[in-house]
Design a protein around this motif. Structure first.
Motif, PDB file in Angstrom:
ATOM      1  N   ASN A 188      42.580   2.653 -49.288  1.00  0.00           N
ATOM      2  CA  ASN A 188      41.696   2.944 -48.159  1.00  0.00           C
ATOM      3  C   ASN A 188      41.518   4.455 -48.012  1.00  0.00           C
ATOM      4  OD1 ASN A 188      40.240   2.914 -45.799  1.00  0.00           O
ATOM      5  ND2 ASN A 188      41.938   2.276 -44.493  1.00  0.00           N
ATOM      6  N   ILE A 234      38.121   6.653 -48.182  1.00  0.00           N
ATOM      7  CA  ILE A 234      37.715   7.503 -47.057  1.00  0.00           C
ATOM      8  C   ILE A 234      37.469   8.930 -47.540  1.00  0.00           C
ATOM      9  CG2 ILE A 234      38.506   8.555 -44.893  1.00  0.00           C
ATOM     10  CD1 ILE A 234      39.990   5.970 -44.276  1.00  0.00           C
ATOM     11  N   LEU A 265      34.183   9.222 -49.517  1.00  0.00           N
ATOM     12  CA  LEU A 265      33.010   9.113 -48.643  1.00  0.00           C
ATOM     13  C   LEU A 265      32.877  10.335 -47.740  1.00  0.00           C
ATOM     14  CD1 LEU A 265      33.108   5.311 -47.762  1.00  0.00           C
ATOM     15  CD2 LEU A 265      31.484   6.487 -49.236  1.00  0.00           C
ATOM     16  N   PHE A 270      23.635   8.304 -44.625  1.00  0.00           N
ATOM     17  CA  PHE A 270      24.676   7.920 -43.649  1.00  0.00           C
ATOM     18  C   PHE A 270      24.702   6.404 -43.445  1.00  0.00           C
ATOM     19  CE2 PHE A 270      23.819  12.227 -41.375  1.00  0.00           C
ATOM     20  CZ  PHE A 270      24.650  12.877 -42.265  1.00  0.00           C
ATOM     21  N   VAL A 271      23.526   5.819 -43.223  1.00  0.00           N
ATOM     22  CA  VAL A 271      23.470   4.372 -42.961  1.00  0.00           C
ATOM     23  C   VAL A 271      24.026   3.602 -44.159  1.00  0.00           C
ATOM     24  CG1 VAL A 271      21.963   2.402 -42.499  1.00  0.00           C
ATOM     25  CG2 VAL A 271      21.466   4.590 -41.441  1.00  0.00           C
ATOM     26  N   MET A 306      26.047   4.620 -46.479  1.00  0.00           N
ATOM     27  CA  MET A 306      27.490   4.847 -46.643  1.00  0.00           C
ATOM     28  C   MET A 306      28.329   3.949 -45.752  1.00  0.00           C
ATOM     29  SD  MET A 306      27.939   8.928 -46.959  1.00  0.00           S
ATOM     30  CE  MET A 306      29.495   8.965 -46.163  1.00  0.00           C
ATOM     31  N   ILE A 307      27.901   3.790 -44.497  1.00  0.00           N
ATOM     32  CA  ILE A 307      28.708   3.003 -43.567  1.00  0.00           C
ATOM     33  C   ILE A 307      28.734   1.531 -43.981  1.00  0.00           C
ATOM     34  CG2 ILE A 307      28.929   2.220 -41.186  1.00  0.00           C
ATOM     35  CD1 ILE A 307      27.904   4.890 -40.287  1.00  0.00           C
ATOM     36  N   PHE A 308      27.570   1.001 -44.373  1.00  0.00           N
ATOM     37  CA  PHE A 308      27.569  -0.396 -44.825  1.00  0.00           C
ATOM     38  C   PHE A 308      28.392  -0.542 -46.103  1.00  0.00           C
ATOM     39  CE2 PHE A 308      23.831  -1.131 -42.013  1.00  0.00           C
ATOM     40  CZ  PHE A 308      24.339  -2.236 -41.369  1.00  0.00           C
ATOM     41  N   TYR A 324      30.993   1.157 -46.946  1.00  0.00           N
ATOM     42  CA  TYR A 324      32.404   1.175 -46.576  1.00  0.00           C
ATOM     43  C   TYR A 324      32.841  -0.179 -46.019  1.00  0.00           C
ATOM     44  CZ  TYR A 324      36.796   2.539 -44.336  1.00  0.00           C
ATOM     45  OH  TYR A 324      38.107   2.603 -43.965  1.00  0.00           O
ATOM     46  N   ALA A 325      31.987  -0.772 -45.170  1.00  0.00           N
ATOM     47  CA  ALA A 325      32.332  -2.079 -44.596  1.00  0.00           C
ATOM     48  C   ALA A 325      32.491  -3.128 -45.697  1.00  0.00           C
ATOM     49  CB  ALA A 325      31.266  -2.511 -43.594  1.00  0.00           C
ATOM     50  N   PHE A 326      31.567  -3.129 -46.682  1.00  0.00           N
ATOM     51  CA  PHE A 326      31.675  -4.117 -47.760  1.00  0.00           C
ATOM     52  C   PHE A 326      32.880  -3.832 -48.651  1.00  0.00           C
ATOM     53  CE2 PHE A 326      27.071  -4.747 -46.834  1.00  0.00           C
ATOM     54  CZ  PHE A 326      27.175  -6.085 -46.468  1.00  0.00           C
ATOM     55  N   MET A 333      35.616  -2.382 -47.858  1.00  0.00           N
ATOM     56  CA  MET A 333      36.857  -2.710 -47.163  1.00  0.00           C
ATOM     57  C   MET A 333      37.053  -4.220 -47.059  1.00  0.00           C
ATOM     58  SD  MET A 333      38.558  -0.069 -46.697  1.00  0.00           S
ATOM     59  CE  MET A 333      39.848  -0.524 -45.537  1.00  0.00           C
ATOM     60  N   ARG A 334      35.962  -4.955 -46.967  1.00  0.00           N
ATOM     61  CA  ARG A 334      36.101  -6.406 -46.928  1.00  0.00           C
ATOM     62  C   ARG A 334      36.688  -6.892 -48.252  1.00  0.00           C
ATOM     63  NH1 ARG A 334      30.916  -9.865 -45.444  1.00  0.00           N
ATOM     64  NH2 ARG A 334      31.190  -8.827 -43.456  1.00  0.00           N
ATOM     65  N   ASP A 347      40.312  -6.027 -48.211  1.00  0.00           N
ATOM     66  CA  ASP A 347      41.029  -6.957 -47.330  1.00  0.00           C
ATOM     67  C   ASP A 347      41.382  -8.225 -48.099  1.00  0.00           C
ATOM     68  OD1 ASP A 347      40.995  -5.370 -45.120  1.00  0.00           O
ATOM     69  OD2 ASP A 347      39.253  -6.314 -44.181  1.00  0.00           O
ATOM     70  N   VAL A 369      29.366   8.233 -39.316  1.00  0.00           N
ATOM     71  CA  VAL A 369      30.153   8.118 -40.537  1.00  0.00           C
ATOM     72  C   VAL A 369      31.620   8.381 -40.196  1.00  0.00           C
ATOM     73  CG1 VAL A 369      30.517   9.042 -42.843  1.00  0.00           C
ATOM     74  CG2 VAL A 369      28.201   8.795 -41.964  1.00  0.00           C
ATOM     75  N   ASN A 383      37.076  -6.264 -39.307  1.00  0.00           N
ATOM     76  CA  ASN A 383      35.949  -6.235 -40.227  1.00  0.00           C
ATOM     77  C   ASN A 383      34.612  -6.160 -39.468  1.00  0.00           C
ATOM     78  OD1 ASN A 383      34.719  -6.442 -42.879  1.00  0.00           O
ATOM     79  ND2 ASN A 383      34.043  -8.456 -42.169  1.00  0.00           N
ATOM     80  N   ARG A 397      33.804  -2.679 -38.444  1.00  0.00           N
ATOM     81  CA  ARG A 397      33.196  -1.816 -39.464  1.00  0.00           C
ATOM     82  C   ARG A 397      31.717  -2.134 -39.620  1.00  0.00           C
ATOM     83  NH1 ARG A 397      37.475  -3.763 -42.851  1.00  0.00           N
ATOM     84  NH2 ARG A 397      39.353  -2.544 -42.490  1.00  0.00           N
ATOM     85  N   LEU A 444      24.420   2.242 -36.245  1.00  0.00           N
ATOM     86  CA  LEU A 444      23.700   3.384 -36.802  1.00  0.00           C
ATOM     87  C   LEU A 444      22.314   2.975 -37.277  1.00  0.00           C
ATOM     88  CD1 LEU A 444      23.599   6.330 -37.396  1.00  0.00           C
ATOM     89  CD2 LEU A 444      24.572   5.899 -39.630  1.00  0.00           C
TER      90      LEU A 444
END
Lengths: 91, 730
Positions: A20, A24, A27, A68-69, A71-73, A75-77, A79-80, A83, B127, B368, B371, B378
């Protein structure tokens, strides 16, 4: 890296945290470059004009935002996936 | 997440999607009917204004009442059942305040490239939020941000300091919203600014009063829909008119090119060598960067207004105007990127550290979802933020093309309406010809006060008589009965110069009016204008809602229940919370009466403060196990103090600056102080307890919160946990 299935709960948590943190860090570097380099180079970028948009102005008003948008999605994928790899909810 | 809950969540999400889909159609239908009535039945504009106002308020109230609650979990964290996409919308509405909706495009209009600091700052911050904060805040799973600080830094002192910071930050922010509400009411339903403030606040109270976080969340989803529809329609219409292309975000390149050309034609572009940094140039204009000079005009105006409103007699600071871009003075840092970099960074860090946004991530079902929820938030914010520069560009193009450099008699008709409303001022001296001496416009009276013009009724007929222009000496001009340094050939020629298109306060338009005036500039029917006003109201109210919840819970939950009286019953705490919401709303209304600064600027203060307090402390709290209570307390207090000193110093006296960084970016100085103090003091004092270190490890682990987690958090919280929070965790 060894298979997470053979690790103890503590080992898994530690390996998960390391991965993780790596994600981070990468990114955050992208974030930093996308946020501040266009400001420092704005005059040079403004010399390039695409569809009426000077590139320096465009980065500040749209270009960086799109990164930015995404990158955030991402990161969510990512991390899933992480997980799942480390057995979320395995008690 | 077990299978059955995820299935029921899916059903819930679909049901809510259907409700809000119907709601959107209903809202558009309502606007359509009013539009038809206006066009074909000549419905009075005041009726339309009130109809929009009452309809949207009634809607928010209905949602508020339907989702009212008495359960603690629902009151503070909406039952932790809000799906990611809706939490994203609610966060979007919570986030996009009057500053985003009506302030930002105006700031861009006025400052061009430099204003993009807000666009980048307020999106790039997400971010940081997604990577560094949101998942851990959700994992921690309590109710407020001071809850986190209190548990992580073990003790009530840290909690109370955090609660204090939350209150200060949120108050600065909510005050800006109230200013926005007052402005909108003034323009669209024609009530007095102060009446508008009270009307608007009663709307806020209905939502946050009844149902706490649950009502606020579901109202905010509705508010998001209204505000995004209202924001995009006028600029899309303008884009079709001017470029024939309906998506303004792609077509405003044309507007940028025209702005550039018109600025050159009108002689508004100058390039000068910077006197401070060799090799740097200051270029005025919309697209060239870094040309915002510093002045204390808003401080001077604010002190005067405080004196007027409250009958006090503070001495305003000596006015320091922005030096002309063609004649920058020593100590003028224009042409360098430092201020923009500092401001952008503060806005980003502040975004991640703002309590009213952080608590939104307590409301999602799991880590989850938290996130994903940042991503959705955003995305929904992005829809508005990448439209704002289009507003600024199209509006500026229209003003430069049809207003500036035109004879006053030939200006478009909307300028008359806005002049008579007192929202803009056409500051050419020819406009006061024949005005009664005791009824001079405000801007003229201001110029008289500032000694730039004198009026003497030479023929004693009680009105201003102008004559041909004559040069008295090198600096002074005369035209009939007016004399002064500001009387020049151009200032009485009956042609509107760029610096004559302004407000009664000064030679530039009030940036907060750009979005509100766009429907008029585009010649759209009043209904569209009223819809924009409803959108602005939704933006201001939704943010005010979220902020008031933070202030109320800081006092009722963090200070009273957690610190003073841990035995307080649920009822008492909720009642205290409600009283606190009213008190906070009243304080905000009082602070909003003197307009201290532009809306975006007041909001930027809140961000600088959050960037220097919550951001460093929460970051270290999650990523550095060794950080302890004394370190956190020292960090927060030190960071806030340094920020406030620089902020206040520079606000009143622009000469007080480092590298030309303004009061807006003062957090850049407070934040390193907070990091450093937290580090040094933590290292000088004992490490946090094993329980707290285990809690931090748990925050970072991939495992869902279970009974063991609850026990860890409870142990870390020590005696506090006996009477509260942990027992109601899932």
């Amino acid at each position: 890296m060894s298979d997470p299935k053979n690790m103890s709960r503590e080992q898994r948590a530690e390996a998960y945290w390391r991965e993780n943190q790596r994600l981070i860090t990468i990114l955050l570097i992208i974030w930093f470059v996308v946020s501040y380099v266009p400001i420092l180079l704005v005059n040079q970028l403004n010399a390039i004009v695409i569809a009426g948009f000077p590139l320096g102005y465009y980065m500040g008003s749209q270009g960086s935002l799109i990164v930015f948008v995404v990158m955030i999605f991402y990161y969510a994928f990512a991390m899933r996936r992480l997980d799942e790899k480390y057995g979320l909810n395995v008690k | 997440m077990a299978v059955n809950t995820s299935a029921s969540q899916g059903v819930f999400q679909n049901r809510m999607a259907r409700y809000y889909g119907l709601f959107t159609v209903g809202f558009l239908g309502f606007a359509g009917i009013l539009l038809l009535l206006e066009l074909f039945a000549g419905l009075d504009t005041r009726v339309i204004g009130w109809a929009f106002l009452l309809m949207t308020m009634a809607l928010y109230a209905t949602i508020g009442i339907l989702s009212r609650t008495k359960a603690l979990d629902e009151y503070y964290v909406a039952g932790r059942s809000v799906p990611a996409i809706f939490n994203g919308m609610a966060t979007g509405a919570d986030w996009m305040s009057a500053a985003s909706f009506i302030g930002m495009a105006g700031t861009l209009w006025l400052t061009g490239y430099d204003g993009l600091a807000y666009i980048m700052g307020w999106t790039g911050g997400y971010v940081l939020l997604a990577l560094l904060f949101a998942p851990y805040i959700r994992k921690f799973g309590q109710y407020t941000v001071p809850d986190f600080v209190g548990a992580r830094f073990g003790g009530n002192t840290a909690r109370v300091v955090a609660a204090g910071c939350a209150i200060i930050v949120s108050l600065a922010y909510v005050t800006a919203q109230v200013v926005g509400v007052g402005l909108i009411m003034q323009r669209f339903v024609g009530v007095d600014y102060s009446v508008g403030v009270i009307l608007g606040l009663s709307g806020v109270l209905v939502c946050s009063f009844l149902g706490g976080m649950k009502a606020v969340t579901w109202t905010q989803v509705a508010q998001y829909i209204i505000l995004i529809v209202a924001y995009i329609i006028p600029v899309a219409a303008l884009s079709i008119q001017l470029t024939g292309f309906p998506i303004p975000q792609f077509s405003y390149g044309v507007a940028l090119q025209n702005v550039d050309r018109l600025e050159t034609d009108l002689g508004l572009r100058t390039t000068t060598d910077s006197p401070v940094v060799e090799g740097k140039q200051v270029t005025s204009g919309f697209i060239p960067p870094f040309n915002e000079g510093m002045s204390n005009a808003s401080a001077v105006a604010a002190v005067r207004q405080v004196n007027n409103q409250f009958g006090t007699s503070f001495t305003p600071p000596t006015a320091q105007a922005i030096p002309d871009a063609s004649k920058p003075e020593l100590g003028d840092w224009r042409g360098t990127p430092w201020n923009m970099l500092a401001l952008t960074f503060c806005l980003m860090a502040g975004t991640a550290g703002l309590p009213h946004i952080l608590i939104r991530f307590y409301t999602v079902p799991n880590v989850n979802e938290s996130r994903m929820s940042v991503g959705w938030a955003l995305f929904f914010i992005f829809l508005l933020y990448f439209t704002a520069p289009a507003y600024a560009a199209f509006s500026r193009w229209q003003i430069l093309q049809n207003v500036v450099g035109k004879p006053i008699a030939e200006l478009p008709s909307w300028t008359q309406t806005w002049t008579s409303n007192g929202l803009i001022a056409l500051r050419d001296y020819s406009t006061i010809e024949g005005a009664a001496a005791d009824k001079l416009p405000t801007w003229m009276r201001n110029n008289v006060t500032a000694n730039s013009v004198a009026f003497e009724d030479a023929n004693g007929n009680g009105v201003v008589d102008l004559g041909p222009f004559e040069q008295v000496d090198e600096r002074t001009g005369r035209a009939g009965e007016i004399t002064g340094t500001s009387v020049t050939e151009r200032s009485i020629d009956g042609v509107l110069q760029f610096n004559e298109f302004g407000s009664s306060a000064g030679p530039s338009v009030d940036g907060d009016l750009v979005v509100l005036s766009t429907p008029d500039i585009a010649g759209l029917p009043f209904t569209i204008g009223a819809m924009v006003a409803a959108g602005g109201l939704a933006a201001a109210l939704s943010t005010a809602d979220g902020l008031l919840v933070v202030i109320a819970s800081a006092i009722a939950h963090d200070i009273y229940f957690r610190t003073i009286n841990p035995k307080a019953s649920l009822q008492t705490r909720m009642w205290l919370g409600k009283i606190m919401i009213i008190v906070a709303a009243a304080v905000a209304a009082l602070l909003a009466l003197p307009r201290l600064a532009l809306i975006t600027q007041m909001v930027a203060w809140a961000f600088s403060m959050a960037a220097a307090t919550f951001f460093p402390i929460i970051l270290l709290g999650i990523f550095w196990k060794r950080a302890n209570g004394p370190g956190a307390i020292a960090g927060m207090i030190g960071g806030l103090s340094v920020t406030l000193i620089y902020m206040i110093g520079n606000y009143f006296n622009p000469a007080f600056n480092v590298l030309g960084i303004t009061h807006l970016g003062s957090g850049i100085f407070g934040m390193p102080v907070a990091f450093l103090l937290c580090y040094v003091v933590s290292m000088m004092t004992p490490a946090p307890s094993i329980e707290i270190q285990r809690m931090v490890e748990n925050l970072r682990s991939p495992f869902e919160n279970d009974d063991e987690t609850a026990r860890i958090v409870a142990a870390a919280e020590g005696k506090n946990a006996m009477s509260g929070g942990a027992s109601s965790m899932h």
